[in-house]
Design a protein around this motif. Structure first.
Motif: not given
Length: 92
Positions: A16-22, A53-55, A86-88
């Motif tokens: 998980f990276f960035a916002k996904a990790r958060d 992660l739905e968001v 990887i989120p945007p």
């Protein structure tokens, strides 16, 4: 029928990276997915297992073994695969 009953499953490492990790609260997790599935089913299965992660559902990018996955191509997973969520990425 659940996602797991459609096709034999395989456990893979998900990073998980960035916002996904958060949202998930960790850098990686071992999750089970069907061995063969579409890109959209992979995303749905990921969100089914990690509803937080739905968001990101409409904008997340998936990479498998450091290669971006083409949304139009079928996905075939093996036990040693590593999936990156990887989120945007925004920046300036």
């Amino acid at each position: 029928m659940s996602l797991q009953e459609q096709e034999p499953s395989v456990e893979v490492t998900v990073l998980f990276f960035a916002k996904a990790r958060d949202l998930v609260g960790k850098t990686h997790e071992t999750l089970a997915f069907p061995r063969r599935l579409s890109y959209s089913t992979l995303v749905k299965a990921l969100i089914y297992q990690l509803p937080c992660l739905e968001v990101l559902q409409q904008s997340v990018v998936i990479a498998i073994n450091e290669e971006y996955v083409d949304e139009r191509e079928p996905v075939q997973l093996k036990a040693e695969d590593v999936i990156a969520v990887i989120p945007p990425i925004s920046g300036g």
